[in-house]
Motif scaffolding. Sequence first.
Motif, PDB file in Angstrom:
ATOM      1  N   ASP A   1       4.880   8.415   7.398  1.00 47.66           N
ATOM      2  CA  ASP A   1       4.420   7.711   6.202  1.00 47.66           C
ATOM      3  C   ASP A   1       5.086   6.336   6.130  1.00 47.66           C
ATOM      4  O   ASP A   1       6.045   6.039   6.855  1.00 47.66           O
ATOM      5  CB  ASP A   1       4.772   8.523   4.957  1.00 47.66           C
ATOM      6  N   LEU A   2       4.557   5.484   5.260  1.00 49.69           N
ATOM      7  CA  LEU A   2       5.138   4.171   5.000  1.00 49.69           C
ATOM      8  C   LEU A   2       5.666   4.204   3.575  1.00 49.69           C
ATOM      9  O   LEU A   2       4.899   4.375   2.628  1.00 49.69           O
ATOM     10  CB  LEU A   2       4.084   3.085   5.201  1.00 49.69           C
ATOM     11  N   ARG A   3       7.002   4.078   3.420  1.00 53.33           N
ATOM     12  CA  ARG A   3       7.628   4.288   2.118  1.00 53.33           C
ATOM     13  C   ARG A   3       8.611   3.181   1.778  1.00 53.33           C
ATOM     14  O   ARG A   3       9.081   2.464   2.662  1.00 53.33           O
ATOM     15  CB  ARG A   3       8.381   5.626   2.094  1.00 53.33           C
ATOM     16  N   GLU A   4       8.924   3.083   0.480  1.00 52.14           N
ATOM     17  CA  GLU A   4       9.955   2.167  -0.014  1.00 52.14           C
ATOM     18  C   GLU A   4      11.116   2.984  -0.564  1.00 52.14           C
ATOM     19  O   GLU A   4      10.902   3.936  -1.327  1.00 52.14           O
ATOM     20  CB  GLU A   4       9.384   1.248  -1.087  1.00 52.14           C
ATOM     21  N   VAL A   5      12.325   2.614  -0.160  1.00 50.71           N
ATOM     22  CA  VAL A   5      13.536   3.326  -0.569  1.00 50.71           C
ATOM     23  C   VAL A   5      14.504   2.309  -1.167  1.00 50.71           C
ATOM     24  O   VAL A   5      14.634   1.189  -0.662  1.00 50.71           O
ATOM     25  CB  VAL A   5      14.192   4.040   0.630  1.00 50.71           C
ATOM     26  N   ARG A   6      15.211   2.735  -2.218  1.00 53.05           N
ATOM     27  CA  ARG A   6      16.086   1.814  -2.943  1.00 53.05           C
ATOM     28  C   ARG A   6      17.409   2.499  -3.255  1.00 53.05           C
ATOM     29  O   ARG A   6      17.454   3.677  -3.596  1.00 53.05           O
ATOM     30  CB  ARG A   6      15.401   1.382  -4.237  1.00 53.05           C
ATOM     31  N   GLY A   7      18.523   1.759  -3.128  1.00 54.33           N
ATOM     32  CA  GLY A   7      19.826   2.305  -3.480  1.00 54.33           C
ATOM     33  C   GLY A   7      20.928   1.490  -2.841  1.00 54.33           C
ATOM     34  O   GLY A   7      20.689   0.530  -2.094  1.00 54.33           O
TER      35      GLY A   7
ATOM     36  N   GLU B   1       0.814  -1.213   0.000  1.00 54.38           N
ATOM     37  CA  GLU B   1       0.000   0.000   0.000  1.00 54.38           C
ATOM     38  C   GLU B   1       0.850   1.267   0.000  1.00 54.38           C
ATOM     39  O   GLU B   1       0.321   2.374   0.131  1.00 54.38           O
ATOM     40  CB  GLU B   1      -0.922   0.001   1.226  1.00 54.38           C
ATOM     41  N   ALA B   2       2.156   1.120  -0.161  1.00 56.31           N
ATOM     42  CA  ALA B   2       3.063   2.261  -0.011  1.00 56.31           C
ATOM     43  C   ALA B   2       2.735   3.402  -0.975  1.00 56.31           C
ATOM     44  O   ALA B   2       2.940   4.576  -0.632  1.00 56.31           O
ATOM     45  CB  ALA B   2       4.507   1.806  -0.220  1.00 56.31           C
TER      46      ALA B   2
ATOM     47  N   ASP C   1      12.427   9.359   9.643  1.00 56.27           N
ATOM     48  CA  ASP C   1      11.704   8.600  10.664  1.00 56.27           C
ATOM     49  C   ASP C   1      10.419   7.975  10.131  1.00 56.27           C
ATOM     50  O   ASP C   1       9.607   7.465  10.905  1.00 56.27           O
ATOM     51  CB  ASP C   1      11.403   9.473  11.880  1.00 56.27           C
ATOM     52  N   ASP C   2      10.211   7.985   8.810  1.00 55.60           N
ATOM     53  CA  ASP C   2       9.080   7.249   8.229  1.00 55.60           C
ATOM     54  C   ASP C   2       9.302   5.748   8.403  1.00 55.60           C
ATOM     55  O   ASP C   2      10.422   5.287   8.663  1.00 55.60           O
ATOM     56  CB  ASP C   2       8.953   7.553   6.734  1.00 55.60           C
ATOM     57  N   TYR C   3       8.222   4.967   8.257  1.00 57.49           N
ATOM     58  CA  TYR C   3       8.317   3.508   8.281  1.00 57.49           C
ATOM     59  C   TYR C   3       8.804   3.052   6.898  1.00 57.49           C
ATOM     60  O   TYR C   3       8.120   3.265   5.903  1.00 57.49           O
ATOM     61  CB  TYR C   3       6.968   2.886   8.618  1.00 57.49           C
ATOM     62  N   LEU C   4       9.974   2.433   6.857  1.00 59.50           N
ATOM     63  CA  LEU C   4      10.647   2.208   5.577  1.00 59.50           C
ATOM     64  C   LEU C   4      10.871   0.737   5.251  1.00 59.50           C
ATOM     65  O   LEU C   4      11.123  -0.083   6.139  1.00 59.50           O
ATOM     66  CB  LEU C   4      12.010   2.915   5.573  1.00 59.50           C
ATOM     67  N   HIS C   5      10.774   0.452   3.964  1.00 59.99           N
ATOM     68  CA  HIS C   5      11.261  -0.795   3.380  1.00 59.99           C
ATOM     69  C   HIS C   5      12.428  -0.401   2.491  1.00 59.99           C
ATOM     70  O   HIS C   5      12.242   0.283   1.476  1.00 59.99           O
ATOM     71  CB  HIS C   5      10.157  -1.479   2.578  1.00 59.99           C
ATOM     72  N   ILE C   6      13.627  -0.794   2.873  1.00 56.14           N
ATOM     73  CA  ILE C   6      14.822  -0.433   2.116  1.00 56.14           C
ATOM     74  C   ILE C   6      15.301  -1.631   1.312  1.00 56.14           C
ATOM     75  O   ILE C   6      15.397  -2.743   1.829  1.00 56.14           O
ATOM     76  CB  ILE C   6      15.942   0.065   3.051  1.00 56.14           C
ATOM     77  N   THR C   7      15.574  -1.392   0.039  1.00 60.84           N
ATOM     78  CA  THR C   7      16.152  -2.407  -0.827  1.00 60.84           C
ATOM     79  C   THR C   7      17.562  -1.968  -1.203  1.00 60.84           C
ATOM     80  O   THR C   7      17.737  -0.929  -1.854  1.00 60.84           O
ATOM     81  CB  THR C   7      15.315  -2.604  -2.100  1.00 60.84           C
ATOM     82  N   LEU C   8      18.564  -2.746  -0.769  1.00 59.69           N
ATOM     83  CA  LEU C   8      19.954  -2.444  -1.101  1.00 59.69           C
ATOM     84  C   LEU C   8      20.314  -3.097  -2.429  1.00 59.69           C
ATOM     85  O   LEU C   8      19.956  -4.252  -2.679  1.00 59.69           O
ATOM     86  CB  LEU C   8      20.888  -2.949  -0.006  1.00 59.69           C
TER      87      LEU C   8
END
Length: 311
Positions: free
Chosen positions: A196-202, A166-167, A219-226
């Motif tokens: 917020d609930l977000r997806e971050v990539r890098g 739902e991000a 400080d958002d709720y994050l899903h990080i993809t390395l």
Amino acid sequence: SGNHDSAAKLAFASSLIDLSGIHISPVYDSAQIAMMEDGLVRPYKLEDGKGQMVNIYMLPFVKPAMVRAVFPDEADDIKDYTDACRVAVEHMDVDEKVTNILVAHQFVTGAVRSESEENVGGLDNVDVSVFDSFDYVALGHLHSPQKVGRDTLRYCGTPLKYSFSEAHQHKSITFVDLGEKGCVDISTAPLTPLHDLREVRGSYLELTDRRNYEGTAVDDYLHITLTDEQDVPDALAKLRLIYPNLMRLDYDNRRTREDQQITAPGRVENITPLQHLAAFYELQNNQPLTDEQAAFCQQLIEDIWKEGEDA
């Protein structure tokens, strides 16, 4: 009550709560229907002061078996969720000369689900035509704000994001203004959460570079993809020093894009330990050992053998 609720618990004090202007649907069973006038679900009636009547009906989450039990004479005609809702609505005896609103909790065919929502292979679908008698249908069950079939049949969606599927949704409140019979005006107002609930990539270096995260909502709720090809030791703990509400960490690289099956070699007599390790590493990571890694592993193997011989 919805599919995750206990209808009995929610309805326990409904008659007392009614006095506060908050109305909760009773349990949808034969005992409750028998207590209602003429065995029909009765609406809450509102009047706007100009003689315009509005009937508000409530239909909790129902399954075919529940409706069969309430109307056993029609049990043979109730084969699926559409039939169940159709029979339930027919027994509301809706007066279509006045404005009618239905508050319901079902999955209407054509709506879009998120990963966080239940799906039983489409068996719980309800055809949109079942609700044709109502000027507006306020639906619960799905998390994404959306209309289905017509503008006046809508899911308001959840106020918060409950999974990373739902991000990219935009949560909102739906306002419905009722005019004369058939006149329905719909508007929405956005909901902005504290976090917020977000997806971050890098890559790890990109995400830990102050120039890239400074001024952002760390400080958002994050899903990080390395995207690093090599796993970063203790990456989760290190990243949480910058992103304290990091909820999920994944990798997207050659190792994760292909799931290769590991099988035992047929003959191993002429394969060195380093070659074994190199083959296993490549299967796991979809890339070969670097020269530096191979030298490090070879030294480890020699040290281990030496310790074994000394013992």
